[in-house]
Motif scaffolding. Structure first.
Motif, PDB file in Angstrom:
ATOM      1  N   VAL A 114      23.014   1.991  57.512  1.00  0.00           N
ATOM      2  CA  VAL A 114      22.577   1.716  58.723  1.00  0.00           C
ATOM      3  C   VAL A 114      21.418   2.488  59.135  1.00  0.00           C
ATOM      4  O   VAL A 114      21.248   3.691  59.241  1.00  0.00           O
ATOM      5  CB  VAL A 114      23.877   1.936  59.868  1.00  0.00           C
ATOM      6  CG1 VAL A 114      23.499   1.641  61.161  1.00  0.00           C
ATOM      7  CG2 VAL A 114      24.906   1.155  59.298  1.00  0.00           C
ATOM      8  N   SER A 115      20.579   1.544  59.550  1.00  0.00           N
ATOM      9  CA  SER A 115      19.232   2.068  59.935  1.00  0.00           C
ATOM     10  C   SER A 115      19.274   2.341  61.603  1.00  0.00           C
ATOM     11  O   SER A 115      19.480   1.404  62.189  1.00  0.00           O
ATOM     12  CB  SER A 115      18.071   1.381  59.715  1.00  0.00           C
ATOM     13  OG  SER A 115      17.925   1.510  58.125  1.00  0.00           O
ATOM     14  N   VAL A 116      18.710   3.318  62.312  1.00  0.00           N
ATOM     15  CA  VAL A 116      18.478   3.624  63.449  1.00  0.00           C
ATOM     16  C   VAL A 116      17.063   3.954  63.887  1.00  0.00           C
ATOM     17  O   VAL A 116      16.512   4.812  63.067  1.00  0.00           O
ATOM     18  CB  VAL A 116      19.658   4.803  63.939  1.00  0.00           C
ATOM     19  CG1 VAL A 116      19.399   5.051  65.426  1.00  0.00           C
ATOM     20  CG2 VAL A 116      20.929   4.580  63.366  1.00  0.00           C
ATOM     21  N   ASN A 117      16.649   3.470  64.763  1.00  0.00           N
ATOM     22  CA  ASN A 117      15.172   3.583  65.462  1.00  0.00           C
ATOM     23  C   ASN A 117      15.217   5.063  66.205  1.00  0.00           C
ATOM     24  O   ASN A 117      16.201   5.298  66.930  1.00  0.00           O
ATOM     25  CB  ASN A 117      14.673   2.524  66.141  1.00  0.00           C
ATOM     26  CG  ASN A 117      14.345   1.521  65.259  1.00  0.00           C
ATOM     27  OD1 ASN A 117      13.293   1.168  64.463  1.00  0.00           O
ATOM     28  ND2 ASN A 117      15.258   0.393  65.538  1.00  0.00           N
ATOM     29  N   GLU A 120      14.676   5.786  61.297  1.00  0.00           N
ATOM     30  CA  GLU A 120      13.233   5.126  61.069  1.00  0.00           C
ATOM     31  C   GLU A 120      12.408   5.485  62.264  1.00  0.00           C
ATOM     32  O   GLU A 120      12.628   5.643  63.368  1.00  0.00           O
ATOM     33  CB  GLU A 120      13.485   3.525  61.531  1.00  0.00           C
ATOM     34  CG  GLU A 120      14.210   2.978  60.675  1.00  0.00           C
ATOM     35  CD  GLU A 120      14.138   1.285  60.705  1.00  0.00           C
ATOM     36  OE1 GLU A 120      13.460   0.922  61.407  1.00  0.00           O
ATOM     37  OE2 GLU A 120      14.726   0.720  59.571  1.00  0.00           O
ATOM     38  N   ILE A 121      11.322   6.170  61.710  1.00  0.00           N
ATOM     39  CA  ILE A 121      10.280   6.658  62.794  1.00  0.00           C
ATOM     40  C   ILE A 121       9.085   5.966  62.672  1.00  0.00           C
ATOM     41  O   ILE A 121       8.388   5.652  61.571  1.00  0.00           O
ATOM     42  CB  ILE A 121      10.153   8.369  62.836  1.00  0.00           C
ATOM     43  CG1 ILE A 121       9.830   8.625  61.403  1.00  0.00           C
ATOM     44  CG2 ILE A 121      11.526   9.041  63.112  1.00  0.00           C
ATOM     45  CD1 ILE A 121       9.388  10.268  61.334  1.00  0.00           C
ATOM     46  N   LYS A 173      18.646   9.670  55.548  1.00  0.00           N
ATOM     47  CA  LYS A 173      17.412   9.570  54.834  1.00  0.00           C
ATOM     48  C   LYS A 173      16.400   9.014  56.027  1.00  0.00           C
ATOM     49  O   LYS A 173      16.910   8.939  57.317  1.00  0.00           O
ATOM     50  CB  LYS A 173      17.557   7.947  54.236  1.00  0.00           C
ATOM     51  CG  LYS A 173      18.646   8.196  53.118  1.00  0.00           C
ATOM     52  CD  LYS A 173      18.264   7.344  51.887  1.00  0.00           C
ATOM     53  CE  LYS A 173      18.776   7.882  50.598  1.00  0.00           C
ATOM     54  NZ  LYS A 173      20.324   7.563  50.722  1.00  0.00           N
ATOM     55  N   VAL A 174      15.142   9.148  55.651  1.00  0.00           N
ATOM     56  CA  VAL A 174      14.070   9.044  56.698  1.00  0.00           C
ATOM     57  C   VAL A 174      13.235   7.828  56.389  1.00  0.00           C
ATOM     58  O   VAL A 174      12.552   8.125  55.267  1.00  0.00           O
ATOM     59  CB  VAL A 174      13.331  10.376  57.104  1.00  0.00           C
ATOM     60  CG1 VAL A 174      12.339  10.173  58.065  1.00  0.00           C
ATOM     61  CG2 VAL A 174      14.437  11.356  57.470  1.00  0.00           C
ATOM     62  N   GLY A 228       7.395  13.115  52.639  1.00  0.00           N
ATOM     63  CA  GLY A 228       8.674  12.830  51.868  1.00  0.00           C
ATOM     64  C   GLY A 228       9.466  11.675  52.444  1.00  0.00           C
ATOM     65  O   GLY A 228      10.902  12.032  52.460  1.00  0.00           O
ATOM     66  N   PHE A 229       9.153  10.833  52.758  1.00  0.00           N
ATOM     67  CA  PHE A 229       9.738   9.821  53.266  1.00  0.00           C
ATOM     68  C   PHE A 229      10.706   8.969  52.421  1.00  0.00           C
ATOM     69  O   PHE A 229      10.123   8.832  50.921  1.00  0.00           O
ATOM     70  CB  PHE A 229       8.905   8.475  54.018  1.00  0.00           C
ATOM     71  CG  PHE A 229       8.351   8.908  55.516  1.00  0.00           C
ATOM     72  CD1 PHE A 229       9.165   8.808  56.355  1.00  0.00           C
ATOM     73  CD2 PHE A 229       7.052   9.168  55.505  1.00  0.00           C
ATOM     74  CE1 PHE A 229       8.404   9.076  57.744  1.00  0.00           C
ATOM     75  CE2 PHE A 229       6.406   9.665  56.744  1.00  0.00           C
ATOM     76  CZ  PHE A 229       7.037   9.525  57.893  1.00  0.00           C
ATOM     77  N   ASP A 230      11.749   8.468  52.524  1.00  0.00           N
ATOM     78  CA  ASP A 230      12.821   8.002  51.513  1.00  0.00           C
ATOM     79  C   ASP A 230      12.138   6.447  51.400  1.00  0.00           C
ATOM     80  O   ASP A 230      12.781   5.783  50.535  1.00  0.00           O
ATOM     81  CB  ASP A 230      14.145   8.106  52.212  1.00  0.00           C
ATOM     82  CG  ASP A 230      14.518   9.524  51.909  1.00  0.00           C
ATOM     83  OD1 ASP A 230      14.652  10.194  50.819  1.00  0.00           O
ATOM     84  OD2 ASP A 230      14.918  10.040  53.013  1.00  0.00           O
TER      85      ASP A 230
END
Ligand code: C2E
Ligand code: CA
Ligand code: CA
Ligand code: CA
Length: 273
Positions: free
Chosen positions: A109-112, A144-145, A170-171, A190-192
């Protein structure tokens, strides 16, 4: 002439006031919506490029403003940012997404996360708190950034990302290719995962130059050994091209629009049946 000038001035001021009033009304309604839990989340499928299986979803906040209908997050997120509401909004989204994720075994699940949240030194603490409270496996959550903030504060960004990854989440870098990202930055953060912006994906079948630009952007990300998602896929041609360029994950209306959590559950059940 002087009279006319004054008349114009008054008109101008009046419209400025009207704008401000509308904005204030919107801000007030948003505050009420957050406090009374009237925001909801929609979930959009994330698709494995090789198998076309749904491997995750992205949570997207929705607001149905009473008497006005749905308001785009592109409009109300910036207002939340400047009015001090982003923290409670962000906390709601993260908590809701983590709670909902619990009913979906193995789904990512990705979250902004907006710059206003990320900038807060207490952000890591509240992510840790929500993870603990909801008892979700941290590895299933991706934050998510976007790049805007990173460019201004590379040092602090790197520290924040390190701390977040220390929690096990995770980022991902969102909207890559839409702004100023440079390869130098990417390596040190170091983004995933990297998500290629829809504005670029749209151009894949336009002309040769746009296609090459897109291909180079994906290649850039891949040269760092970072997996790449293509967002905003609307056509079969786009899906084929993005997979060919090396994206391992696809997202877009072609595979599924953002829907309720119940519909996602149904899709998972159908798959199992
Ligand atoms: P984003 O993070 O880049 O999210 C993708 C946006 O593209 C979503 O719009 C999604 O509905 C839309 N989209 C996905 N596939 C397609 C496609 O194939 N075609 C087209 N035309 N559009 C597609 P949405 O939900 O309106 O969100 C807009 C932006 O608002 C997001 O862009 C994100 O920056 C922000 N946002 C949305 N939800 C949240 C949230 O919970 N928190 C924060 N901080 N920002 C959010
Ligand atoms: Ca996103
Ligand atoms: Ca995006
Ligand atoms: Ca976007």
């Amino acid at each position: 002439a002087k009279e006319a000038g004054r008349a114009r001035m008054t008109l101008y001021d009046a419209s400025m006031d009207a704008d401000r009033e509308q904005r204030n009304a919107l801000e007030l309604d948003l505050r009420i919506a957050i406090e009374s839990g009237d925001l909801t989340l929609a979930y959009q499928p994330l698709i494995d490029a090789a198998t076309h299986a749904m491997t995750g979803v992205e949570a997207l906040v929705r607001w149905n403003r009473p008497g006005h209908g749905p308001v785009s997050p592109e409009l109300f997120i910036p207002i939340a940012e400047t009015s001090g509401l982003i923290e409670s909004l962000g906390l709601f989204v993260l908590r809701k997404a983590c709670e909902t994720a619990k009913q979906w075994p193995n789904l990512n699940v990705s979250v902004n996360v907006s710059p206003g949240q990320f900038r807060n030194p207490a952000f890591t603490d509240y992510v840790r708190y929500v993870l603990k409270q909801t008892e979700i496996e941290a590895g299933r959550i991706t934050l998510e950034i976007t790049e805007g903030y990173m460019i201004q504060n590379p040092q602090r960004t790197r520290q924040s990302i390190e701390r977040l990854k220390g929690l096990g989440v995770k980022v991902a870098l969102d909207d890559f290719g839409s702004g100023f990202s440079s390869i130098g930055y990417l390596r040190q953060f170091g983004f995933d995962r990297i998500k290629i912006d829809r504005s670029l994906v749209m151009g894949v079948n336009e002309d040769k130059r746009q296609r090459e630009m897109l291909q180079a952007t994906v290649a850039l990300a891949r040269s760092l050994d970072i997996p790449v998602t293509a967002e905003g896929i609307e056509t079969e041609e786009q899906a084929i091209a993005m997979r060919l360029f090396g994206c391992d994950c696809l997202q877009g209306y072609l595979f599924g629009k953002p829907v309720t959590s119940d519909l996602i559950s149904e899709m998972l059940n159908e798959r199992r049946a």
